[in-house]
Design an enzyme around this catalytic site. Structure first.
Site, mmCIF file in Angstrom:
data_model
loop_
_atom_site.group_PDB
_atom_site.id
_atom_site.type_symbol
_atom_site.label_atom_id
_atom_site.label_comp_id
_atom_site.label_asym_id
_atom_site.label_seq_id
_atom_site.Cartn_x
_atom_site.Cartn_y
_atom_site.Cartn_z
ATOM 1 N N GLY A 1 -9.294 -12.343 5.779
ATOM 2 C CA GLY A 1 -8.665 -13.600 5.381
ATOM 3 C C GLY A 1 -9.700 -14.567 4.820
ATOM 4 O O GLY A 1 -10.902 -14.395 5.035
ATOM 5 N N CYS B 1 -13.048 -7.640 8.977
ATOM 6 C CA CYS B 1 -13.648 -8.870 8.436
ATOM 7 C C CYS B 1 -13.220 -10.087 9.266
ATOM 8 O O CYS B 1 -13.704 -10.274 10.372
ATOM 9 C CB CYS B 1 -13.290 -9.011 6.962
ATOM 10 S SG CYS B 1 -14.371 -10.171 6.073
ATOM 11 N N TYR B 2 -12.289 -10.908 8.799
ATOM 12 C CA TYR B 2 -11.816 -12.046 9.588
ATOM 13 C C TYR B 2 -11.239 -11.565 10.922
ATOM 14 O O TYR B 2 -11.407 -12.213 11.957
ATOM 15 C CB TYR B 2 -10.754 -12.824 8.805
ATOM 16 C CG TYR B 2 -10.271 -14.088 9.499
ATOM 17 C CD1 TYR B 2 -11.020 -15.261 9.433
ATOM 18 C CD2 TYR B 2 -9.084 -14.103 10.218
ATOM 19 C CE1 TYR B 2 -10.590 -16.418 10.075
ATOM 20 C CE2 TYR B 2 -8.648 -15.248 10.858
ATOM 21 C CZ TYR B 2 -9.401 -16.400 10.790
ATOM 22 O OH TYR B 2 -8.973 -17.543 11.423
ATOM 23 N N HIS C 1 -14.746 -3.708 4.522
ATOM 24 C CA HIS C 1 -13.344 -3.366 4.234
ATOM 25 C C HIS C 1 -13.199 -1.854 4.017
ATOM 26 O O HIS C 1 -13.527 -1.342 2.945
ATOM 27 C CB HIS C 1 -12.864 -4.118 2.990
ATOM 28 C CG HIS C 1 -12.698 -5.581 3.208
ATOM 29 N ND1 HIS C 1 -11.531 -6.147 3.639
ATOM 30 C CD2 HIS C 1 -13.582 -6.604 3.077
ATOM 31 C CE1 HIS C 1 -11.683 -7.459 3.755
ATOM 32 N NE2 HIS C 1 -12.922 -7.762 3.426
ATOM 33 N N GLU D 1 -10.457 -0.302 3.587
ATOM 34 C CA GLU D 1 -9.272 -0.035 2.775
ATOM 35 C C GLU D 1 -9.546 -0.004 1.282
ATOM 36 O O GLU D 1 -8.711 0.485 0.512
ATOM 37 C CB GLU D 1 -8.177 -1.070 3.086
ATOM 38 C CG GLU D 1 -8.462 -2.486 2.596
ATOM 39 C CD GLU D 1 -9.255 -3.343 3.565
ATOM 40 O OE1 GLU D 1 -9.163 -4.574 3.483
ATOM 41 O OE2 GLU D 1 -9.993 -2.773 4.400
ATOM 42 N N VAL E 1 12.124 4.339 -13.308
ATOM 43 C CA VAL E 1 12.124 5.127 -12.075
ATOM 44 C C VAL E 1 12.845 4.402 -10.939
ATOM 45 O O VAL E 1 13.705 4.969 -10.261
ATOM 46 C CB VAL E 1 10.672 5.462 -11.641
ATOM 47 C CG1 VAL E 1 10.663 6.199 -10.303
ATOM 48 C CG2 VAL E 1 9.976 6.293 -12.702
ATOM 49 N N ASP E 2 12.523 3.128 -10.733
ATOM 50 C CA ASP E 2 13.034 2.386 -9.577
ATOM 51 C C ASP E 2 14.550 2.225 -9.621
ATOM 52 O O ASP E 2 15.248 2.502 -8.639
ATOM 53 C CB ASP E 2 12.367 1.006 -9.479
ATOM 54 C CG ASP E 2 10.852 1.097 -9.509
ATOM 55 O OD1 ASP E 2 10.328 2.176 -9.161
ATOM 56 O OD2 ASP E 2 10.194 0.117 -9.885
ATOM 57 N N SER E 3 15.054 1.766 -10.749
ATOM 58 C CA SER E 3 16.506 1.557 -10.845
ATOM 59 C C SER E 3 17.261 2.880 -10.868
ATOM 60 O O SER E 3 18.389 2.979 -10.370
ATOM 61 C CB SER E 3 16.856 0.710 -12.074
ATOM 62 O OG SER E 3 16.563 1.393 -13.276
ATOM 63 N N LYS F 1 5.569 3.123 -4.977
ATOM 64 C CA LYS F 1 6.057 3.878 -6.146
ATOM 65 C C LYS F 1 5.999 5.393 -5.943
ATOM 66 O O LYS F 1 6.949 6.105 -6.277
ATOM 67 C CB LYS F 1 5.253 3.487 -7.389
ATOM 68 C CG LYS F 1 5.657 4.206 -8.668
ATOM 69 C CD LYS F 1 6.987 3.743 -9.207
ATOM 70 C CE LYS F 1 6.819 2.462 -9.981
ATOM 71 N NZ LYS F 1 8.053 2.072 -10.704
#
Length: 516
Positions: free
Chosen positions: A58, A85-86, A172, A174, A229-231, A372
């Site tokens: 953060g 971190c934070y 980090h 990630e 793709v999504d719809s 996705k």
């Protein structure tokens, strides 16, 4: 939707990387929930399927009185905790360690040396490259904690209390730049939290069908269909649940790619028959967008107009109560401060941040828990054509956000032709499927050129191509010189209004994938 799989709770303290933590956990087929630190309640903490907690980084300093604190209820759960971190500094503060201000802020690549044996670092090399981003550091480790690694600047990089299963990292894990970050998170998930029940898309599909049946109860739903793709996955999923009560409305806002309207109409009218409705609203959208330059204003106008066109069409279908959208987890994350939490808004999306406040239709978003790649996997389970599932993402506002500045029909026509040449080349040369997203941007810039013996003063286009897993982070695709040369030649020779082609060498972050 109550997912019964083993879970990790990620508590967001406002880091730009919080959702990347979630992404990395999902990559290992573990379901996770992200909640802001100020939205944690007893109901969440009473979920017995939560087997571990991660405290994000953060922008605040724990030395400030007004900065977010660690909720003591979290510690009382007696489940493993990893502070990043934070999050590490909160742990240090809570257990009477000492945090000081770093004289020179560490940001970027750093080398750490593992000093003590740790389950978190199991099977890691003793020397590792990591990504630092902090202004504070630990001056004295907290009570009953040991230091497990130091950075090359002699900064305490990790601490742990193995008896209480509380771990902290100053770096980090990630982010891509922490080379062994995925392994560190894997150790936390499987060796420390002892997660066994993985998240499977088949389980999600079965539970989602059950949830939607209970929620919709055969009410009529209209789905905004774009052909993306999504719809597409949204429409197939809803059709499985409510069959003929689904009405798919395709709104042509005049900002689609070349021949896209015909392609969408041909495929979906075959699938949904009379329940596929095409609306040509291009004149309405372009009129409202006239002389609009600001990208956020463009998005909001398109979102507002989109809904109004839908509501008008919905009135023709008796009893419609829901509007379905293909909103994904990253859309929600990037569009609005998540659940009213601390993470900064990046941009508003047409299908999230651009919605008007007053709506007559209820929103249903069947995919909002997914990334996705998970949506594509869901599409495979629904037996959707692979050509549709492998299409590059296309934004709701369409070409409007690929033409910085004012829009007009001439600019849209130019960009359609440029984009078509570019994408066609990628497909014909078997490059398309190596790229997450590729598109062209028509810049509000003209430059001098020479065509034959004549001087020209025409438009400039920038090409964009990125590789990614889910669009949350991305790297530019490295074309070879021959491909860039051929694409550039084709565009300039076939689109007379363009005389200069650029290529965008920007990753995300610091840029976004789209230009606006």
């Amino acid at each position: 939707m109550n997912i019964s799989n083993d879970k990790i709770l990620v508590i967001d303290y406002g880091s730009q990387y919080t959702q990347l933590i979630a992404r990395k956990i999902r990559e290992q087929q573990i379901y996770c929930l992200v909640y802001p630190y100020n939205k944690i309640d007893n109901k969440i903490l009473e979920d017995i399927t939560i087997l571990g907690i991660i405290l994000s980084g953060g922008p605040n300093s724990v030395r400030d009185k007004s900065s977010p604190n660690l909720d003591k209820k979290i510690l009382s759960l007696n489940i493993p905790i990893l502070g990043i971190c934070y999050g590490l500094q909160l742990i240090c503060k809570e257990f009477n360690g000492k945090i000081g201000e770093t004289t020179s802020r560490e940001y970027g690549h750093a080398i750490i040396s593992i000093k003590k044996k740790s389950l978190l670092f199991d099977k890691l090399k003793k020397i590792n490259q990591v990504w630092m981003s902090h202004g504070d550091h630990i001056e004295r480790e907290p009570e009953n904690f040991i230091i497990t690694s130091l950075s090359n600047n002699k900064v305490i990089s990790s601490i742990e209390n193995n008896d209480r299963k509380i771990f902290g990292l100053q770096f980090h894990p990630e982010v891509y730049h922490t080379i062994q970050g995925k392994k560190i998170l894997s150790n936390f998930l499987f060796k420390i939290c002892k997660i066994k029940k993985k998240f499977k898309i088949e389980d999600f599909l079965n539970l989602k069908i059950k949830t939607l049946k209970n929620e919709l109860k055969n009410q009529k739903v209209i789905c905004g269909l774009s052909g993306g793709v999504d719809s597409t996955v949204t429409s197939f999923l809803l059709h499985k649940v409510i069959k003929k009560n689904l009405y798919c409305i395709f709104i042509d806002h005049g900002l689609l790619r070349l021949n896209e309207t015909k392609e969408v109409e041909k495929f979906f009218s075959k699938k949904f028959g009379k329940n596929f409705i095409k609306i040509d609203a291009s004149k309405i959208f372009l009129t409202k967008l006239k002389k609009i330059k600001d990208p956020e204003q463009k998005r909001k106008i398109i979102g507002e107009t989109f809904i109004r066109v839908f509501e008008k069409e919905a009135r023709k279908i008796k009893g419609v109560k829901y509007l379905a959208q293909g909103t994904l987890y990253p859309d929600i994350i990037e569009s609005v401060p998540f659940f009213g939490g601390p993470t900064a808004k990046i941009k508003s999306h047409h299908n999230v941040g651009g919605l008007p406040k007053k709506m007559k239709l209820k929103i249903v978003e069947p995919l909002k828990e997914l990334f996705k790649d998970e949506v594509r996997n869901l599409g495979k389970k629904l037996k959707i054509n692979s050509n549709l599932l492998n299409r590059h993402p296309f934004p709701g506002p369409g070409l409007a956000i690929r033409i910085p500045g004012e829009l007009d029909n001439k600019k849209i026509d130019i960009l359609k032709r440029v984009d078509n040449i570019y994408i066609k080349y990628l497909k014909e040369n078997s490059i398309y499927n190596n790229i997450w997203q590729a598109f062209a941007v028509l810049l509000p810039v003209k430059s001098v050129g020479v065509m034959g013996d004549e001087r020209t003063y025409n438009y400039t286009v920038s090409l964009r191509a990125v590789t990614s897993v889910d669009g949350m982070t991305a790297d530019f695709y490295m074309f070879n010189k021959n491909d860039l040369t051929e694409i550039s030649k084709k565009i300039i020779s076939e689109v007379k209004e363009v005389n200069r082609v650029l290529y965008d060498f920007t990753s995300k972050p610091p840029g976004t994938i789209e230009w606006e």
